[in-house]
Design a protein around this motif. Structure first.
Motif, PDB file in Angstrom:
ATOM      1  N   TRP A 170       0.847  -1.201   0.000  1.00 23.07           N
ATOM      2  CA  TRP A 170       0.000   0.000   0.000  1.00 23.07           C
ATOM      3  C   TRP A 170       0.884   1.253   0.000  1.00 23.07           C
ATOM      4  CZ3 TRP A 170       0.129   3.414   4.209  1.00 23.07           C
ATOM      5  CH2 TRP A 170      -0.747   4.501   4.104  1.00 23.07           C
ATOM      6  N   ALA A 171       1.935   1.257   0.821  1.00 22.31           N
ATOM      7  CA  ALA A 171       2.834   2.411   0.911  1.00 22.31           C
ATOM      8  C   ALA A 171       3.562   2.637  -0.415  1.00 22.31           C
ATOM      9  CB  ALA A 171       3.834   2.213   2.052  1.00 22.31           C
ATOM     10  N   ASP A 172       3.955   1.558  -1.081  1.00 20.44           N
ATOM     11  CA  ASP A 172       4.613   1.689  -2.390  1.00 20.44           C
ATOM     12  C   ASP A 172       3.661   2.330  -3.402  1.00 20.44           C
ATOM     13  OD1 ASP A 172       6.984   0.624  -1.456  1.00 20.44           O
ATOM     14  OD2 ASP A 172       6.538  -1.421  -2.151  1.00 20.44           O
ATOM     15  N   THR A 173       2.375   2.014  -3.308  1.00 23.70           N
ATOM     16  CA  THR A 173       1.372   2.635  -4.176  1.00 23.70           C
ATOM     17  C   THR A 173       1.276   4.137  -3.889  1.00 23.70           C
ATOM     18  OG1 THR A 173       0.139   0.570  -4.287  1.00 23.70           O
ATOM     19  CG2 THR A 173      -1.056   2.561  -4.898  1.00 23.70           C
ATOM     20  N   CYS A 174       1.364   4.505  -2.621  1.00 22.09           N
ATOM     21  CA  CYS A 174       1.363   5.928  -2.244  1.00 22.09           C
ATOM     22  C   CYS A 174       2.570   6.633  -2.858  1.00 22.09           C
ATOM     23  CB  CYS A 174       1.398   6.086  -0.720  1.00 22.09           C
ATOM     24  SG  CYS A 174      -0.087   5.511   0.113  1.00 22.09           S
ATOM     25  N   MET A 175       3.724   5.981  -2.831  1.00 17.94           N
ATOM     26  CA  MET A 175       4.934   6.580  -3.400  1.00 17.94           C
ATOM     27  C   MET A 175       4.823   6.689  -4.924  1.00 17.94           C
ATOM     28  SD  MET A 175       6.655   7.560  -0.874  1.00 17.94           S
ATOM     29  CE  MET A 175       8.125   8.109  -1.736  1.00 17.94           C
ATOM     30  N   GLU A 176       4.157   5.741  -5.562  1.00 17.15           N
ATOM     31  CA  GLU A 176       3.907   5.841  -7.010  1.00 17.15           C
ATOM     32  C   GLU A 176       3.110   7.111  -7.320  1.00 17.15           C
ATOM     33  OE1 GLU A 176       2.280   2.440  -9.143  1.00 17.15           O
ATOM     34  OE2 GLU A 176       3.426   1.122  -7.791  1.00 17.15           O
ATOM     35  N   PHE A 177       2.138   7.427  -6.452  1.00 14.50           N
ATOM     36  CA  PHE A 177       1.350   8.647  -6.598  1.00 14.50           C
ATOM     37  C   PHE A 177       2.261   9.875  -6.527  1.00 14.50           C
ATOM     38  CE2 PHE A 177      -0.956  12.160  -4.536  1.00 14.50           C
ATOM     39  CZ  PHE A 177      -1.970  12.357  -5.456  1.00 14.50           C
ATOM     40  N   VAL A 178       3.205   9.865  -5.599  1.00 11.17           N
ATOM     41  CA  VAL A 178       4.141  10.989  -5.442  1.00 11.17           C
ATOM     42  C   VAL A 178       4.928  11.193  -6.736  1.00 11.17           C
ATOM     43  CG1 VAL A 178       6.215  11.789  -4.211  1.00 11.17           C
ATOM     44  CG2 VAL A 178       4.330  10.730  -2.934  1.00 11.17           C
ATOM     45  N   TYR A 179       5.381  10.091  -7.330  1.00  6.98           N
ATOM     46  CA  TYR A 179       6.218  10.180  -8.531  1.00  6.98           C
ATOM     47  C   TYR A 179       5.394  10.411  -9.795  1.00  6.98           C
ATOM     48  CZ  TYR A 179       9.718   8.151  -5.394  1.00  6.98           C
ATOM     49  OH  TYR A 179      10.557   7.901  -4.344  1.00  6.98           O
ATOM     50  N   LYS A 180       4.393   9.606 -10.000  1.00  8.65           N
ATOM     51  CA  LYS A 180       3.655   9.646 -11.278  1.00  8.65           C
ATOM     52  C   LYS A 180       2.597  10.743 -11.327  1.00  8.65           C
ATOM     53  CE  LYS A 180       4.490   4.862 -12.458  1.00  8.65           C
ATOM     54  NZ  LYS A 180       3.979   3.526 -12.425  1.00  8.65           N
ATOM     55  N   ASP A 181       1.833  10.889 -10.274  1.00 10.37           N
ATOM     56  CA  ASP A 181       0.724  11.851 -10.302  1.00 10.37           C
ATOM     57  C   ASP A 181       1.140  13.267  -9.893  1.00 10.37           C
ATOM     58  OD1 ASP A 181      -1.561  10.118 -11.116  1.00 10.37           O
ATOM     59  OD2 ASP A 181      -0.964   9.036  -9.312  1.00 10.37           O
ATOM     60  N   LEU A 182       1.975  13.375  -8.852  1.00 10.60           N
ATOM     61  CA  LEU A 182       2.419  14.707  -8.428  1.00 10.60           C
ATOM     62  C   LEU A 182       3.629  15.170  -9.238  1.00 10.60           C
ATOM     63  CD1 LEU A 182       2.023  14.504  -4.546  1.00 10.60           C
ATOM     64  CD2 LEU A 182       0.452  15.499  -6.225  1.00 10.60           C
ATOM     65  N   GLY A 183       4.428  14.234  -9.727  1.00  8.28           N
ATOM     66  CA  GLY A 183       5.552  14.584 -10.587  1.00  8.28           C
ATOM     67  C   GLY A 183       6.879  14.811  -9.891  1.00  8.28           C
TER      68      GLY A 183
END
Length: 188
Positions: free
Chosen positions: A122-135
């Motif tokens: 779940w935390a790795d998915t949150c980090m994906e959001f930081v990289y992919k969605d927030l940039g």
């Protein structure tokens, strides 16, 4: 019906002092947490480091922003004496945030019966959001950790919104901090 809610909060860190305090909390460097009885220091060993930081937050920040500091120091050489500021002074007096703390969690029942591995996923998915969605780039993440030593698991991710932008006045590219570059809208 049992509903779960995802929670994402972006909290600006406005000064170097605040960054140091948040670092002490996130890395569990204090001996006691009277202000938060939910923290069980005996469980801190279970916390998960997503993006480790082996030094204090301010030292890590200084390393991450060394090119920005170099640019600032060069600019100060030509600045009037009355307007000269040291790098940290400039950061602290700026209206831009020094860093941004992104916090991810969910309702307590969401984590019920989850294993440590599932929470890490779940935390790795949150980090994906930081990289992919927030940039944010990986180099902009100062530290990210999952706290499992409190009632509800949650991620603390501290990012430095450092960007290189065109300065219209001098027509040169310069470093600046810009949270708006990554989070464009007020999140409620």
């Amino acid at each position: 019906m049992n509903l779960n809610y995802a929670i994402f909060r972006s909290e600006p860190i406005m000064t170097i002092y605040d960054l140091a305090q948040i670092g002490s909390h996130n890395k569990r460097e204090k001996k006691a947490y009277q202000s938060n009885p939910d923290i069980k220091l005996e469980l801190t060993k279970n916390n998960i480091e997503l993006v480790p930081l082996d030094v204090k937050y301010v030292k890590g920040f200084d390393e991450l922003t060394k090119e920005y500091k170099k640019e600032h120091d060069e600019r100060m050489k030509t600045e009037r004496k009355s307007r000269q500021k040291k790098f940290h002074e400039m950061l602290n007096s700026s209206k831009n945030c020094v860093a941004d703390e992104l916090i991810f969690t969910a309702t307590h029942t969401f984590f019920k019966d989850m294993t440590r591995e599932q929470i890490k996923e779940w935390a790795d998915t949150c980090m994906e959001f930081v990289y992919k969605d927030l940039g944010y780039k990986k180099e902009q993440v100062l530290h990210a950790t999952v706290h499992l030593d409190e009632l509800t698991p949650h991620v603390h991710c501290v990012v430095v919104p450092l960007v290189k932008k065109l300065d219209n006045r001098t027509k040169t590219e310069r470093y600046t901090k810009s949270k708006k570059q990554y989070i464009k809208y007020k999140i409620v």
